[in-house]
Design an enzyme around this catalytic site. Structure first.
Site, PDB file in Angstrom:
ATOM      1  N   ASP A 117       3.517   3.597   6.669  1.00 26.89           N
ATOM      2  CA  ASP A 117       2.757   3.443   7.906  1.00 26.89           C
ATOM      3  C   ASP A 117       3.601   2.939   9.060  1.00 26.89           C
ATOM      4  O   ASP A 117       4.716   2.450   8.873  1.00 26.89           O
ATOM      5  CB  ASP A 117       1.626   2.440   7.686  1.00 26.89           C
ATOM      6  CG  ASP A 117       2.144   0.999   7.618  1.00 26.89           C
ATOM      7  OD1 ASP A 117       3.093   0.758   6.847  1.00 26.89           O
ATOM      8  OD2 ASP A 117       1.630   0.137   8.345  1.00 26.89           O
ATOM      9  N   ASP A 159       7.520   3.056  -2.629  1.00 26.98           N
ATOM     10  CA  ASP A 159       7.707   4.163  -1.705  1.00 26.98           C
ATOM     11  C   ASP A 159       9.145   4.268  -1.224  1.00 26.98           C
ATOM     12  O   ASP A 159       9.770   5.316  -1.329  1.00 26.98           O
ATOM     13  CB  ASP A 159       6.752   4.011  -0.505  1.00 26.98           C
ATOM     14  CG  ASP A 159       6.769   2.609   0.111  1.00 26.98           C
ATOM     15  OD1 ASP A 159       7.562   1.749  -0.340  1.00 26.98           O
ATOM     16  OD2 ASP A 159       5.989   2.356   1.045  1.00 26.98           O
ATOM     17  N   ASP A 211      14.893  -0.030   1.168  1.00 24.99           N
ATOM     18  CA  ASP A 211      15.682  -0.228   2.383  1.00 24.99           C
ATOM     19  C   ASP A 211      16.731  -1.296   2.079  1.00 24.99           C
ATOM     20  O   ASP A 211      17.831  -0.993   1.670  1.00 24.99           O
ATOM     21  CB  ASP A 211      14.738  -0.602   3.522  1.00 24.99           C
ATOM     22  CG  ASP A 211      15.462  -0.736   4.849  1.00 24.99           C
ATOM     23  OD1 ASP A 211      16.652  -0.410   4.906  1.00 24.99           O
ATOM     24  OD2 ASP A 211      14.835  -1.178   5.833  1.00 24.99           O
ATOM     25  N   LYS A 223       0.817  -1.201   0.000  1.00 27.02           N
ATOM     26  CA  LYS A 223       0.000   0.000   0.000  1.00 27.02           C
ATOM     27  C   LYS A 223       0.854   1.256   0.000  1.00 27.02           C
ATOM     28  O   LYS A 223       0.384   2.346  -0.293  1.00 27.02           O
ATOM     29  CB  LYS A 223      -0.872   0.043   1.275  1.00 27.02           C
ATOM     30  CG  LYS A 223      -1.798  -1.097   1.453  1.00 27.02           C
ATOM     31  CD  LYS A 223      -2.517  -0.907   2.806  1.00 27.02           C
ATOM     32  CE  LYS A 223      -3.246  -2.126   3.226  1.00 27.02           C
ATOM     33  NZ  LYS A 223      -3.705  -2.007   4.636  1.00 27.02           N
ATOM     34  N   GLY A 224       2.127   1.098   0.334  1.00 26.60           N
ATOM     35  CA  GLY A 224       2.975   2.260   0.616  1.00 26.60           C
ATOM     36  C   GLY A 224       3.071   3.288  -0.486  1.00 26.60           C
ATOM     37  O   GLY A 224       3.301   4.461  -0.209  1.00 26.60           O
ATOM     38  N   LYS A 234      17.042   4.608   1.743  1.00 24.66           N
ATOM     39  CA  LYS A 234      17.791   4.786   2.991  1.00 24.66           C
ATOM     40  C   LYS A 234      19.276   4.692   2.732  1.00 24.66           C
ATOM     41  O   LYS A 234      19.748   3.767   2.074  1.00 24.66           O
ATOM     42  CB  LYS A 234      17.379   3.743   4.016  1.00 24.66           C
ATOM     43  CG  LYS A 234      15.994   3.980   4.544  1.00 24.66           C
ATOM     44  CD  LYS A 234      15.719   3.094   5.720  1.00 24.66           C
ATOM     45  CE  LYS A 234      14.237   3.156   6.041  1.00 24.66           C
ATOM     46  NZ  LYS A 234      13.875   2.229   7.104  1.00 24.66           N
ATOM     47  N   PHE A 255      13.472   4.603  10.842  1.00 31.69           N
ATOM     48  CA  PHE A 255      12.134   4.150  10.463  1.00 31.69           C
ATOM     49  C   PHE A 255      11.268   5.390  10.260  1.00 31.69           C
ATOM     50  O   PHE A 255      11.096   6.192  11.172  1.00 31.69           O
ATOM     51  CB  PHE A 255      11.522   3.220  11.506  1.00 31.69           C
ATOM     52  CG  PHE A 255      10.290   2.531  10.983  1.00 31.69           C
ATOM     53  CD1 PHE A 255      10.394   1.362  10.243  1.00 31.69           C
ATOM     54  CD2 PHE A 255       9.030   3.083  11.179  1.00 31.69           C
ATOM     55  CE1 PHE A 255       9.262   0.745   9.709  1.00 31.69           C
ATOM     56  CE2 PHE A 255       7.892   2.479  10.649  1.00 31.69           C
ATOM     57  CZ  PHE A 255       8.012   1.311   9.916  1.00 31.69           C
ATOM     58  N   VAL A 256      10.741   5.532   9.044  1.00 32.06           N
ATOM     59  CA  VAL A 256      10.010   6.752   8.708  1.00 32.06           C
ATOM     60  C   VAL A 256       8.532   6.467   8.435  1.00 32.06           C
ATOM     61  O   VAL A 256       8.153   5.347   8.090  1.00 32.06           O
ATOM     62  CB  VAL A 256      10.644   7.461   7.486  1.00 32.06           C
ATOM     63  CG1 VAL A 256      11.993   8.056   7.848  1.00 32.06           C
ATOM     64  CG2 VAL A 256      10.784   6.504   6.293  1.00 32.06           C
TER      65      VAL A 256
HETATM   66  P1  5GP Z   1      13.067  -3.424   1.553  1.00 31.36           P
HETATM   67  O1  5GP Z   1      12.400  -4.628   0.991  1.00 31.36           O
HETATM   68  O2  5GP Z   1      13.793  -2.563   0.535  1.00 31.36           O
HETATM   69  O3  5GP Z   1      13.934  -3.746   2.719  1.00 31.36           O
HETATM   70  O4  5GP Z   1      11.956  -2.545   2.186  1.00 31.36           O
HETATM   71  C1  5GP Z   1      11.035  -1.975   1.394  1.00 31.36           C
HETATM   72  C2  5GP Z   1       9.645  -2.033   1.996  1.00 31.36           C
HETATM   73  O5  5GP Z   1       9.668  -2.087   3.416  1.00 31.36           O
HETATM   74  C3  5GP Z   1       8.974  -0.764   1.616  1.00 31.36           C
HETATM   75  O6  5GP Z   1       8.220  -0.942   0.456  1.00 31.36           O
HETATM   76  C4  5GP Z   1       8.153  -0.435   2.831  1.00 31.36           C
HETATM   77  O7  5GP Z   1       6.882  -1.006   2.691  1.00 31.36           O
HETATM   78  C5  5GP Z   1       8.863  -1.075   3.991  1.00 31.36           C
HETATM   79  N1  5GP Z   1       9.753  -0.138   4.704  1.00 31.36           N
HETATM   80  C6  5GP Z   1      11.105  -0.068   4.648  1.00 31.36           C
HETATM   81  N2  5GP Z   1      11.578   0.903   5.435  1.00 31.36           N
HETATM   82  C7  5GP Z   1      10.497   1.487   5.996  1.00 31.36           C
HETATM   83  C8  5GP Z   1      10.338   2.597   6.908  1.00 31.36           C
HETATM   84  O8  5GP Z   1      11.275   3.269   7.363  1.00 31.36           O
HETATM   85  N3  5GP Z   1       9.058   2.907   7.249  1.00 31.36           N
HETATM   86  C9  5GP Z   1       7.981   2.215   6.783  1.00 31.36           C
HETATM   87  N4  5GP Z   1       6.788   2.607   7.201  1.00 31.36           N
HETATM   88  N5  5GP Z   1       8.091   1.177   5.931  1.00 31.36           N
HETATM   89  C10 5GP Z   1       9.338   0.825   5.535  1.00 31.36           C
HETATM   90 MG    MG Z   2       6.274  -1.039   0.408  1.00 34.37          MG
END
Ligand code: 5GP
Ligand code: MG
Length: 184
Positions: free
Chosen positions: A166, A99, A102, A42-43, A130, A159-160
Site C-alpha cells: 500500500d 510481501d 527491504d 497486511k502486505g 529490493k 517504493f512500490v
Molecule cells: P523491511 O523491514 O525489510 O525494511 O521492510 C519490509 C516491510 O516494509 C514490508 O513488509 C512492507 O510492509 C514495507 N515496505 C518495504 N518496502 C516497501 C515498498 O516499496 N512499498 C510498500 N508499500 N511497502 C514497503
Molecule cells: Mg509488510
C-alpha cells in the site's frame, strides 16, 4: 489518485505464474511435512491466499501483523501476534511469508519472535526483494538480517505499490506491482 500509479514493474500474469511455481517448489521442499504458513499482514494477504491455493499438499495458515511504514518512510517494526499462536506452531515447521524485503528488519523481527515460541524450524519466503548494495541506516536496519530462503523477484530499489503493498492504505488490491509516482 490513479496518477500515483507509476511504471508497472511486474504485470499480474507474471506474479501469478511465479507464485504458482513457488507453491509447487515449496510443496516439494516440504514433502511429508505439514508446515504452518505464517503470513505477515497486511502486505502479504494476496500472496498468502494465492500461495496457499497453489500448494498441492496440506498446510495450516496463521497471520501476524507487522507495521513499520509511515507513508513511504520506514520506522521501528511493531508486531502483533494472535492469541494462542504458540500452541499452534510449537514443534512444527513454520514458513514465514512476507510481501517485500527491504532492510530485512521486519523479517528478522518476525523470525526472532516466532523462534521463541518453539517451532521445529522457521523458514522464510518473500515475494519481492529490493536490490541494493548495503542496508540503509536507521531504526529499521537494526536487527540482524535474515536471508530469505525463497525469493520471488528481485526488483529495483523504489517504493512500490500493488499486490498487497500500500501507500497510505491504498493500492493493495492492484493485481500488479507498480512504482509509486509522487509529486516532487
Ligand atoms: P523491511 O523491514 O525489510 O525494511 O521492510 C519490509 C516491510 O516494509 C514490508 O513488509 C512492507 O510492509 C514495507 N515496505 C518495504 N518496502 C516497501 C515498498 O516499496 N512499498 C510498500 N508499500 N511497502 C514497503
Ligand atoms: Mg509488510
Amino acid at each position: 489518485m490513479a496518477a500515483e500509479i507509476g511504471k508497472i514493474l511486474l504485470p499480474a500474469d507474471r506474479i501469478a505464474g511465479r507464485v504458482r511455481q513457488l507453491g509447487r517448489r515449496l510443496a516439494r521442499a516440504y514433502t511429508g511435512r505439514e508446515p504452518v504458513l505464517v503470513a505477515v499482514m497486511k502486505g502479504s494477504f494476496l500472496l498468502a491466499a494465492d500461495l496457499a491455493r497453489a500448494w498441492p499438499g496440506p498446510i495450516d495458515v496463521e497471520f501476524v501483523s507487522a507495521e513499520s511504514y509511515d507513508g513511504t518512510r520506514p520506522g521501528a517494526v511493531r508486531l502483533r501476534l494472535p492469541r494462542g499462536l504458540r500452541s499452534r506452531i510449537a514443534g512444527r515447521p513454520v514458513l514465514v511469508v512476507d510481501d517485500i524485503y527491504d532492510t530485512g528488519a521486519t523479517l528478522a523481527k518476525v523470525c526472532r519472535t516466532l523462534e521463541a515460541l518453539g517451532p521445529a524450524e522457521v523458514r522464510t519466503l518473500v515475494l519481492f526483494r529490493k536490490r541494493r548494495a548495503r542496508p540503509r541506516a536507521g531504526p529499521a536496519a537494526e536487527p540482524a538480517a535474515v536471508r530469505p530462503d525463497w525469493v520471488g523477484f528481485d526488483i529495483p530499489d523504489r517504493f512500490v505499490i500493488g499486490y498487497g503493498l500500500d501507500y497510505c492504505g491504498r493500492y493493495r488490491n492492484l493485481p500488479y506491482l507498480a512504482v509509486l509516482r509522487q509529486g516532487r
